[in-house]
Design a protein around this motif. Sequence first.
Motif, PDB file in Angstrom:
ATOM      1  N   SER A   1      34.657   1.328  -8.174  1.00  0.00           N
ATOM      2  CA  SER A   1      34.393   0.274  -7.197  1.00  0.00           C
ATOM      3  C   SER A   1      35.704  -0.480  -7.058  1.00  0.00           C
ATOM      4  O   SER A   1      35.856  -1.609  -7.506  1.00  0.00           O
TER       5      SER A   1
ATOM      6  N   GLU B   1      31.698  -1.292  -1.153  1.00  0.00           N
ATOM      7  CA  GLU B   1      30.601  -0.865  -0.291  1.00  0.00           C
ATOM      8  C   GLU B   1      30.373   0.645  -0.372  1.00  0.00           C
ATOM      9  O   GLU B   1      29.227   1.107  -0.463  1.00  0.00           O
ATOM     10  N   ASP B   2      31.457   1.408  -0.346  1.00  0.00           N
ATOM     11  CA  ASP B   2      31.311   2.865  -0.417  1.00  0.00           C
ATOM     12  C   ASP B   2      30.773   3.311  -1.773  1.00  0.00           C
ATOM     13  O   ASP B   2      30.071   4.315  -1.865  1.00  0.00           O
TER      14      ASP B   2
ATOM     15  N   GLY C   1      28.541   1.622  -3.447  1.00  0.00           N
ATOM     16  CA  GLY C   1      27.097   1.419  -3.318  1.00  0.00           C
ATOM     17  C   GLY C   1      26.425   2.499  -2.498  1.00  0.00           C
ATOM     18  O   GLY C   1      25.355   3.008  -2.876  1.00  0.00           O
ATOM     19  N   TYR C   2      27.051   2.890  -1.381  1.00  0.00           N
ATOM     20  CA  TYR C   2      26.465   3.942  -0.547  1.00  0.00           C
ATOM     21  C   TYR C   2      26.392   5.269  -1.301  1.00  0.00           C
ATOM     22  O   TYR C   2      25.394   5.998  -1.210  1.00  0.00           O
TER      23      TYR C   2
ATOM     24  N   ASN D   1      23.639   5.262  -3.932  1.00  0.00           N
ATOM     25  CA  ASN D   1      22.317   5.416  -3.336  1.00  0.00           C
ATOM     26  C   ASN D   1      21.889   6.881  -3.270  1.00  0.00           C
ATOM     27  O   ASN D   1      20.705   7.206  -3.427  1.00  0.00           O
TER      28      ASN D   1
ATOM     29  N   ALA E   1      28.421  -6.828  -3.978  1.00  0.00           N
ATOM     30  CA  ALA E   1      28.448  -5.842  -2.895  1.00  0.00           C
ATOM     31  C   ALA E   1      27.611  -4.620  -3.240  1.00  0.00           C
ATOM     32  O   ALA E   1      26.814  -4.138  -2.413  1.00  0.00           O
ATOM     33  N   VAL E   2      27.773  -4.092  -4.450  1.00  0.00           N
ATOM     34  CA  VAL E   2      27.006  -2.907  -4.853  1.00  0.00           C
ATOM     35  C   VAL E   2      25.531  -3.267  -5.002  1.00  0.00           C
ATOM     36  O   VAL E   2      24.651  -2.506  -4.580  1.00  0.00           O
TER      37      VAL E   2
ATOM     38  N   GLN F   1      23.822  -5.602  -3.424  1.00  0.00           N
ATOM     39  CA  GLN F   1      23.206  -5.767  -2.101  1.00  0.00           C
ATOM     40  C   GLN F   1      22.975  -4.423  -1.425  1.00  0.00           C
ATOM     41  O   GLN F   1      21.931  -4.210  -0.786  1.00  0.00           O
ATOM     42  N   THR F   2      23.922  -3.502  -1.554  1.00  0.00           N
ATOM     43  CA  THR F   2      23.762  -2.186  -0.942  1.00  0.00           C
ATOM     44  C   THR F   2      22.580  -1.439  -1.554  1.00  0.00           C
ATOM     45  O   THR F   2      21.754  -0.865  -0.832  1.00  0.00           O
TER      46      THR F   2
ATOM     47  N   LYS G   1      18.391  -0.531  -0.208  1.00  0.00           N
ATOM     48  CA  LYS G   1      17.736   0.780  -0.224  1.00  0.00           C
ATOM     49  C   LYS G   1      16.487   0.788  -1.110  1.00  0.00           C
ATOM     50  O   LYS G   1      15.906   1.845  -1.353  1.00  0.00           O
TER      51      LYS G   1
END
Length: 265
Positions: A168, A198-199, A201-202, A205, A233-234, A236-237, A241
């Motif tokens: 991260s 953010e990436d 976290g995505y 997921n 950030a992670v 919230q992402t 989901k």
Amino acid sequence: MSLQFSVLASGSTGNAIYVETGKSRLLVDAGLSAKQMKLLFEKAGCCELDQLDGILVTHEHSDHIKGLGVLARKYKLPVYANAKTWKAMNGLIGEVDSEQKFEFEMESVKTFGDLEVESFGVSHDAAEPMFYVFHHEGKKLTLMTDTGYVSDRMKGITKHSDAFVMESNHDINMLMMGRYPWNIKRRILGDHGHISNEDCGYALNDLIGDQTKRIYLAHLSKDNNMKDIAHLAVKQTLEGKGFVIGEDLQLHHTDATVPTELVLV
């Protein structure tokens, strides 16, 4: 004893991760001085350095190999890296006895006692960078940093791990507003750089499975990130989901100088 690990140090200034089972003790990368590594081992409650079964190298960048040569020579430790990484490390780590040098090729599996280690390629500006998945008695630990993106192939190898140590690296706004010259910013943001909060976290997921319990946010930039910003950030992402942080799984910090607790996977 089952599978245990500690993120001894993680960040742009140095990286090292310790993994052990009842019969195996491994170090992944040695990006700090030998003196610092010894202190980190003591703080985390790891084995003695001369009890290691080997050091696994991810790639040749200095924040991953700074103390490698000294540790290998001082404690007579086996070192494992792929052929291109060995070549790239020439002149960077000093002389290592040929009897201590072993090849661990990308997308292969090696067995160390009761621990199976699977290597996989990542996208980074190094000779042939790769990271590792550790398998032991049905448990799975994934280490994945220093990559510009997480491909479907990487996801297929690492998904449903019990624990992730996951890059991260940066907050995009901090990076863009920061003091780095544009060519460095472009490198970090590119496909061979580092993934953002953010990436991270995505990607997580798509990787988290029912058995995933622990996520460690790793390799945070000293200049372009903060622990609280990365965590938020992670969080919230993932919560967007449907995951509940603190109930479904735990989200942990790592640090450049303070090791995480030695924990069971």
